[in-house]
Design an enzyme around this catalytic site. Structure first.
Site, PDB file in Angstrom:
ATOM      1  N   GLY A  16      -5.459   8.486  27.450  1.00 16.82           N
ATOM      2  CA  GLY A  16      -5.912   7.394  26.776  1.00 16.82           C
ATOM      3  C   GLY A  16      -7.190   7.116  27.733  1.00 16.82           C
ATOM      4  O   GLY A  16      -7.485   7.180  28.884  1.00 16.82           O
ATOM      5  N   ARG A  84       2.521  22.890  26.205  1.00 18.90           N
ATOM      6  CA  ARG A  84       3.595  22.467  25.133  1.00 18.90           C
ATOM      7  C   ARG A  84       2.647  22.274  24.042  1.00 18.90           C
ATOM      8  O   ARG A  84       2.513  21.053  23.765  1.00 18.90           O
ATOM      9  CB  ARG A  84       4.373  21.320  25.813  1.00 18.90           C
ATOM     10  N   ASP A 120      -1.786   9.701  34.784  1.00 15.80           N
ATOM     11  CA  ASP A 120      -0.669  10.640  35.298  1.00 15.80           C
ATOM     12  C   ASP A 120      -0.228  11.755  34.613  1.00 15.80           C
ATOM     13  O   ASP A 120      -0.132  12.927  34.998  1.00 15.80           O
ATOM     14  CB  ASP A 120       0.579   9.642  35.156  1.00 15.80           C
ATOM     15  N   THR A 142      -7.175   5.273  34.658  1.00 11.52           N
ATOM     16  CA  THR A 142      -6.129   4.284  33.902  1.00 11.52           C
ATOM     17  C   THR A 142      -6.183   2.899  34.055  1.00 11.52           C
ATOM     18  O   THR A 142      -6.353   2.702  35.273  1.00 11.52           O
ATOM     19  CB  THR A 142      -4.705   4.832  34.299  1.00 11.52           C
ATOM     20  N   ASP A 144      -3.614   1.273  33.763  1.00  9.27           N
ATOM     21  CA  ASP A 144      -2.266   0.844  34.472  1.00  9.27           C
ATOM     22  C   ASP A 144      -2.395   0.737  35.831  1.00  9.27           C
ATOM     23  O   ASP A 144      -1.546   0.113  36.416  1.00  9.27           O
ATOM     24  CB  ASP A 144      -1.410   1.869  33.814  1.00  9.27           C
ATOM     25  N   ASP A 146      -1.543   2.812  38.011  1.00  8.13           N
ATOM     26  CA  ASP A 146      -0.236   3.211  38.524  1.00  8.13           C
ATOM     27  C   ASP A 146      -0.258   4.677  39.272  1.00  8.13           C
ATOM     28  O   ASP A 146       0.838   5.375  39.150  1.00  8.13           O
ATOM     29  CB  ASP A 146       0.847   3.116  37.205  1.00  8.13           C
ATOM     30  N   GLY A 187       0.049  -1.644  30.438  1.00  5.23           N
ATOM     31  CA  GLY A 187       0.599  -1.175  31.882  1.00  5.23           C
ATOM     32  C   GLY A 187       1.507   0.031  32.027  1.00  5.23           C
ATOM     33  O   GLY A 187       1.919   0.026  33.161  1.00  5.23           O
ATOM     34  N   ARG A 188       2.388   0.019  30.908  1.00  5.08           N
ATOM     35  CA  ARG A 188       3.304   1.046  30.982  1.00  5.08           C
ATOM     36  C   ARG A 188       4.542   0.532  31.656  1.00  5.08           C
ATOM     37  O   ARG A 188       4.853  -0.648  31.743  1.00  5.08           O
ATOM     38  CB  ARG A 188       3.027   2.471  31.309  1.00  5.08           C
TER      39      ARG A 188
HETATM   40  O1  F6P Z   1      -1.640   4.391  29.921  1.00  5.33           O
HETATM   41  C1  F6P Z   1      -2.650   3.567  29.044  1.00  5.33           C
HETATM   42  C2  F6P Z   1      -2.178   2.732  28.225  1.00  5.33           C
HETATM   43  O2  F6P Z   1      -3.008   2.031  27.582  1.00  5.33           O
HETATM   44  C3  F6P Z   1      -0.811   2.239  28.353  1.00  5.33           C
HETATM   45  O3  F6P Z   1      -1.143   0.793  29.184  1.00  5.33           O
HETATM   46  C4  F6P Z   1      -0.135   1.930  27.027  1.00  5.33           C
HETATM   47  O4  F6P Z   1       1.220   2.032  27.338  1.00  5.33           O
HETATM   48  C5  F6P Z   1      -0.422   3.402  26.479  1.00  5.33           C
HETATM   49  O5  F6P Z   1      -1.828   3.800  27.275  1.00  5.33           O
HETATM   50  C6  F6P Z   1      -1.091   3.378  24.874  1.00  5.33           C
HETATM   51  O6  F6P Z   1      -1.133   4.489  24.500  1.00  5.33           O
HETATM   52  P1  F6P Z   1      -1.753   4.678  22.900  1.00  5.33           P
HETATM   53  O7  F6P Z   1      -3.315   4.564  23.150  1.00  5.33           O
HETATM   54  O8  F6P Z   1      -1.281   6.137  22.857  1.00  5.33           O
HETATM   55  O9  F6P Z   1      -1.299   3.772  21.896  1.00  5.33           O
END
Ligand code: F6P
Length: 365
Positions: A16, A84, A120, A142, A144, A146, A187-188
C-alpha cells in the site's frame, strides 16, 4: 575492461502506498547519483515490474519537484508476489513460484541490489529474495507503524495528522448535534493511529486491537460524560479493534495479496450498538484511504529523505540484507530478516497508554 559499466541498483515501492514514498525515491536517486556515481533503475508497480522487467533509469532531474507529492511516482502493487504468482492452468487458478525470473531479470539488468521500500509484506518478500541470492536493502514504509525494528516508519506521522484533524473536526459537529461520533481509522492489527490520533484529538474513547473492549464499559463511560453535562462523545476505533470474546471485523479478502484480509466494519457496529444501548444518536465516519493520500508532513519528508540517503549508502558500500531504521534520533540499519520477524504493536502497559488513561480516556477494558 574494468569499470566500463556504471554501478546500478534497482528501486521499487511495494504494498500500500503512503505519504513520503517520493521523498525516499528522490533521496535514493540524488544521493546515489551525486555521491556514489551509481545509477538507479526505478522499477514500476512494485514486484510486478521486477517480474516483467519494467524499469527505467531515474536521473536527478526525474525526481526533482516530487518531495511534497503523495503516492509514488513508481507505482505500487499490494498483490505482486514473485513467490506466489496466479496463473491459469486448464481454466483453473493456481499459484507459481517465479522468483527465478526475478533473479534473472535483476542479473540481466546488472542490478547489484534492489532497494525495496515497503511494509511487512514487501519486506518479507525482500527477505525471501535474499535467500534466492538477490541482494536486497529494505526501507520501512507504512502508515500502520507496525514494524518492530524501527522506532517509527515514514507515513505514520502523515496518517496520524489526517486522523487527528478528522477528530478535531468531528468535535464541533458532535457538540452542535449532541451526538456520539465514532471514527474508524486504519492500522491493521496495530492500534498506533487510533491511539495517537485519539490522544492528539482528545478522543473520549479509544479502542485498539491490543486491548479487547467491553461495549458495556464504553457505554458506561459515555453515559457518565452525559451525566456530567458533556452532551457529546468522540470514539476513535482502530479497524482491528475487537470486542472482548468477539471476532475481528473483516471487510473483504483479496486472495492474491500477500496479506489477504482487509479489515473494516467495526466503526459502524460500535456506533449502532451504542445508539441502541444508550438511545443516543450516533454517527460513524470511516476515514479509509484519506489517511494514505496527499502530501506528507514535514516529519515524513525528512524521515523519508534520511532513510533514502542511508539506503543509498548501504547500497554503495554493499551492505546488503539490511533495513534502514530510526532509533531515537539516529538513522541506523538492522538485518532485514530480523526486521520482519515480529510486528510492533501497542503495549497496553506502556507509558503512552497510561498517560491516555490518566487524562480520563476510556479503552473499554
Ligand atoms: O497497511 C496499510 C493499510 O492502509 C492498512 O492500514 C489497511 O488495513 C490496508 O492497508 C488497506 O489496504 P487496501 O489499500 O488494499 O485497501
Amino acid at each position: 575492461m574494468m569499470g566500463a559499466h556504471p554501478r546500478r541498483v534497482g528501486l521499487l515501492t511495494g504494498g500500500g502506498d503512503c505519504p513520503g514514498l517520493n521523498a525516499v525515491i528522490r533521496a535514493v536517486v540524488k544521493a546515489s547519483t551525486y555521491h556514489y556515481g551509481i545509477e538507479v533503475y526505478g522499477i514500476r508497480d512494485g514486484f510486478d515490474g521486477l517480474m516483467n522487467d519494467n524499469m527505467d533509469l531515474l536521473t536527478a532531474d526525474d525526481v526533482s519537484g516530487i518531495l511534497h507529492r503523495g503516492g509514488t511516482i513508481l507505482g505500487s502493487s499490494n498483490r505482486a508476489n514473485p513467490f506466489r504468482v496466479p496463473v491459469e492452468v486448464d481454466g483453473e487458478k493456481r499459484y507459481e513460484d517465479q522468483s527465478d525470473q526475478v533473479v534473472a531479470v535483476a542479473r540481466a539488468r546488472r542490478l547489484e541490489a534492489i532497494i525495496v521500500v515497503g511494509g511487512d509484506g514487501s519486506l518479507t518478500i525482500g527477505a525471501q529474495l535474499i535467500e534466492c541470492g538477490l541482494p536486497v536493502i529494505g526501507v520501512p514504509k507504512t502508515i500502520d507503524n507496525d514494524l518492530d525494528s524501527t522506532d517509527v516508519t515514514f507515513g505514520f506521522d502523515s496518517a496520524r495528522a489526517v486522523a487527528t484533524d478528522a477528530v478535531d473536526r468531528l468535535h464541533s459537529t458532535a457538540e452542535s448535534h449532541q451526538r456520539i461520533m465514532v471514527v474508524e481509522v486504519m492500522g491493521r492489527y496495530a492500534g498506533w493511529i487510533a491511539l495517537e490520533a485519539g490522544m492528539a484529538g482528545g478522543g473520549d474513547v479509544i479502542l485498539i486491537p491490543e486491548i479487547p473492549f467491553d461495549l458495556e464499559k464504553v457505554a458506561t463511560a459515555i453515559e457518565k460524560r452525559g451525566q456530567s453535562g458533556r452532551r457529546f462523545s468522540i470514539v476513535v476505533v482502530a479497524e482491528g479493534a475487537t470486542p472482548r470474546g468477539g471476532q475481528i471485523f473483516v471487510d473483504r479478502r483479496i486472495e492474491d495479496s500477500p496479506e489477504a484480509i482487509r479489515l473494516g466494519g467495526i466503526g459502524r457496529w460500535v456506533a449502532h450498538e451504542l445508539e441502541e444501548r444508550l438511545q443516543w444518536e450516533s454517527r460513524v465516519t470511516v476515514l479509509g484511504h484519506l489517511q494514505r493520500g496527499g502530501s506528507p508532513t514535514s516529519f515524513d519528508r525528512i524521515l523519508g529523505t534520511r532513510f533514502g540517503v542511508e539506503a543509498a549508502r548501504l547500497a554503495a558500500e554493499k551492505l546488503h540484507g539490511r533495513m534502514v531504521s530510526l532509533r531515537g534520533t539516529e538513522v541506523t540499519s538492522v538485518p532485514l530478516a530480523d526486521a520482519v520477524a515480529k510486528p510492533r504493536r501497542v503495549d497496553p502497559s506502556s507509558a503512552i497508554v497510561s498517560a491516555a488513561r490518566a487524562v480520563g480516556t476510556c479503552f473499554g477494558d
